[in-house]
Design a protein around this motif. Sequence first.
Motif, PDB file in Angstrom:
ATOM      1  N   VAL A   1       0.969  -0.884   0.059  1.00  0.00           N
ATOM      2  CA  VAL A   1      -0.141   0.148  -0.161  1.00  0.00           C
ATOM      3  C   VAL A   1       1.145   1.495   0.550  1.00  0.00           C
ATOM      4  N   SER A   2       0.795   2.146  -1.114  1.00  0.00           N
ATOM      5  CA  SER A   2       1.393   3.267  -1.114  1.00  0.00           C
ATOM      6  C   SER A   2       0.409   4.963  -1.303  1.00  0.00           C
ATOM      7  N   LEU A   3       1.221   5.647  -0.332  1.00  0.00           N
ATOM      8  CA  LEU A   3       0.293   6.600  -0.342  1.00  0.00           C
ATOM      9  C   LEU A   3       1.705   8.222  -0.694  1.00  0.00           C
ATOM     10  N   SER A   4       0.744   9.320  -1.876  1.00  0.00           N
ATOM     11  CA  SER A   4       0.959   9.756  -2.370  1.00  0.00           C
ATOM     12  C   SER A   4       0.556  11.145  -1.571  1.00  0.00           C
ATOM     13  N   GLY A   5       0.977  12.456  -2.486  1.00  0.00           N
ATOM     14  CA  GLY A   5       0.651  13.284  -1.497  1.00  0.00           C
ATOM     15  C   GLY A   5       0.528  14.141  -0.310  1.00  0.00           C
ATOM     16  N   ILE A   6       1.375  13.761   0.301  1.00  0.00           N
ATOM     17  CA  ILE A   6       2.040  13.617   1.385  1.00  0.00           C
ATOM     18  C   ILE A   6       2.565  15.757   1.437  1.00  0.00           C
ATOM     19  N   SER A   7       1.686  16.229   2.098  1.00  0.00           N
ATOM     20  CA  SER A   7       2.151  17.643   2.215  1.00  0.00           C
ATOM     21  C   SER A   7       1.335  18.159   3.937  1.00  0.00           C
ATOM     22  N   ALA A   8       1.829  19.106   4.203  1.00  0.00           N
ATOM     23  CA  ALA A   8       1.332  19.692   6.098  1.00  0.00           C
ATOM     24  C   ALA A   8      -0.380  20.532   5.929  1.00  0.00           C
ATOM     25  N   ARG A   9      -0.658  19.993   4.459  1.00  0.00           N
ATOM     26  CA  ARG A   9      -1.975  20.259   4.691  1.00  0.00           C
ATOM     27  C   ARG A   9      -3.301  19.165   4.328  1.00  0.00           C
ATOM     28  N   THR A  10      -2.362  18.001   3.981  1.00  0.00           N
ATOM     29  CA  THR A  10      -2.748  16.798   4.243  1.00  0.00           C
ATOM     30  C   THR A  10      -2.956  15.720   5.064  1.00  0.00           C
ATOM     31  N   LEU A  11      -1.574  16.449   5.507  1.00  0.00           N
ATOM     32  CA  LEU A  11      -0.887  15.222   6.917  1.00  0.00           C
ATOM     33  C   LEU A  11      -2.124  14.232   7.574  1.00  0.00           C
ATOM     34  N   HIS A  12      -2.406  15.649   8.096  1.00  0.00           N
ATOM     35  CA  HIS A  12      -4.320  14.472   8.991  1.00  0.00           C
ATOM     36  C   HIS A  12      -4.449  13.155   8.681  1.00  0.00           C
ATOM     37  N   ARG A  13      -4.810  13.299   7.134  1.00  0.00           N
ATOM     38  CA  ARG A  13      -5.516  11.871   7.082  1.00  0.00           C
ATOM     39  C   ARG A  13      -4.024  11.508   6.223  1.00  0.00           C
ATOM     40  N   CYS A  14      -3.872  11.514   6.499  1.00  0.00           N
ATOM     41  CA  CYS A  14      -2.256  10.376   5.656  1.00  0.00           C
ATOM     42  C   CYS A  14      -1.909   9.498   7.130  1.00  0.00           C
ATOM     43  N   ALA A  15      -2.068  10.646   8.780  1.00  0.00           N
ATOM     44  CA  ALA A  15      -1.842   9.366   9.457  1.00  0.00           C
ATOM     45  C   ALA A  15      -2.963   9.330  10.411  1.00  0.00           C
ATOM     46  N   ASP A  16      -4.386   9.669   9.784  1.00  0.00           N
ATOM     47  CA  ASP A  16      -5.822   8.605   9.945  1.00  0.00           C
ATOM     48  C   ASP A  16      -5.238   7.318   9.011  1.00  0.00           C
ATOM     49  N   LEU A  17      -4.944   7.780   8.003  1.00  0.00           N
ATOM     50  CA  LEU A  17      -5.634   6.191   7.036  1.00  0.00           C
ATOM     51  C   LEU A  17      -3.450   5.497   7.790  1.00  0.00           C
ATOM     52  N   ALA A  18      -2.277   5.574   7.923  1.00  0.00           N
ATOM     53  CA  ALA A  18      -1.344   4.908   8.824  1.00  0.00           C
ATOM     54  C   ALA A  18      -2.279   4.411  10.056  1.00  0.00           C
ATOM     55  N   ALA A  19      -2.505   4.832  11.039  1.00  0.00           N
ATOM     56  CA  ALA A  19      -3.590   4.331  11.764  1.00  0.00           C
ATOM     57  C   ALA A  19      -4.758   3.406  11.753  1.00  0.00           C
TER      58      ALA A  19
ATOM     59  N   PRO B   1      10.597  15.483  -2.077  1.00  0.00           N
ATOM     60  CA  PRO B   1      11.025  16.696  -0.340  1.00  0.00           C
ATOM     61  C   PRO B   1      11.422  17.939  -0.983  1.00  0.00           C
ATOM     62  N   ARG B   2      11.245  18.518  -2.735  1.00  0.00           N
ATOM     63  CA  ARG B   2      11.801  19.359  -3.240  1.00  0.00           C
ATOM     64  C   ARG B   2      10.363  20.458  -2.707  1.00  0.00           C
ATOM     65  N   THR B   3       9.341  19.639  -2.775  1.00  0.00           N
ATOM     66  CA  THR B   3       7.528  20.444  -3.314  1.00  0.00           C
ATOM     67  C   THR B   3       6.822  20.011  -1.858  1.00  0.00           C
ATOM     68  N   ASP B   4       7.123  18.293  -1.136  1.00  0.00           N
ATOM     69  CA  ASP B   4       6.463  18.581   0.308  1.00  0.00           C
ATOM     70  C   ASP B   4       7.424  18.710   1.903  1.00  0.00           C
ATOM     71  N   GLY B   5       8.811  19.339   1.571  1.00  0.00           N
ATOM     72  CA  GLY B   5      10.000  18.912   2.725  1.00  0.00           C
ATOM     73  C   GLY B   5       9.041  19.995   3.784  1.00  0.00           C
ATOM     74  N   THR B   6       8.127  20.134   4.219  1.00  0.00           N
ATOM     75  CA  THR B   6       8.471  21.101   5.589  1.00  0.00           C
ATOM     76  C   THR B   6       8.704  19.905   6.710  1.00  0.00           C
ATOM     77  N   PRO B   7       8.532  21.115   7.703  1.00  0.00           N
ATOM     78  CA  PRO B   7       9.308  20.129   8.773  1.00  0.00           C
ATOM     79  C   PRO B   7       8.589  19.677   9.522  1.00  0.00           C
ATOM     80  N   ALA B   8       6.863  19.219   9.531  1.00  0.00           N
ATOM     81  CA  ALA B   8       5.768  18.789   9.660  1.00  0.00           C
ATOM     82  C   ALA B   8       5.946  17.569   8.886  1.00  0.00           C
ATOM     83  N   VAL B   9       5.580  17.410   7.857  1.00  0.00           N
ATOM     84  CA  VAL B   9       6.100  16.444   7.306  1.00  0.00           C
ATOM     85  C   VAL B   9       6.944  15.660   7.231  1.00  0.00           C
ATOM     86  N   THR B  10       8.191  16.439   7.558  1.00  0.00           N
ATOM     87  CA  THR B  10       9.533  15.438   7.250  1.00  0.00           C
ATOM     88  C   THR B  10       9.220  14.543   8.757  1.00  0.00           C
TER      89      THR B  10
END
Length: 248
Positions: A7-25, A40-49
Amino acid sequence: MTARLLVSLSGISARTLHRCADLAAELDRREVPLTLLFTPRTDGTPAVTGWLRARTRLGDGLLLHGYDHRVPPSHRAVSFGRKAEFAALPAHEARLRLIAASAALDAAGLSADGFAPPRWLASRGTLEALRGQDFRLCAELSAVHDLRTGEVHRARVQEFSAHAHGETVRCFALVLAAARAARRGGLVRLGVDAADLARPGLRQALLDAVDIALGNRAFGATYQSLTVSPRGATRTSVPSGERSVNRR
């Protein structure tokens, strides 16, 4: 043959991070690891990394997912659009982008020895450049390449975006494809963009696809589990990146 569920997940960003965390759980409860596709160049915010570092420590996989989808390649033998960043690159330009992306990963405290090109499309030049940069695997639309042994694992990624019909049909197609692949054995490859998780029907269909694969004796793994070990032996029993016990 027992199927392996990726199972792969793309589109990880600060705006979608809560949904990513929900799926991971949700997948943690099913003992299924995620493979995280990161640009990394597009989505590399501190919260995401920070979240990515935490997830990889728990056993999730990480694949480099391009360098910067916003910057169109200079070489465009075929027009795939900006988001297919590596679809038509010659080896030298792919190499430059891979070097820049790896440096950005390193600066974020992350590392990846596998690559999933945007839109799952990689040119021959990209495969050549990946080998030259010592990447272990490349996950394309219809196959996963072990870049060290030359082995090719044939299996198509099943995504919502692959179906042009209405949402109900797209959901049904994903679940049906997962069931068929799991019954055949081999690989069950499910891919989701974080933006799709905002739609309850799509989110539930993905989880249903995971559940039906598990119900057909598939086991959760990451893409890294498909490559050989550093000593040259194929990974057996419980490979790194495969979920054998609940992490909670």
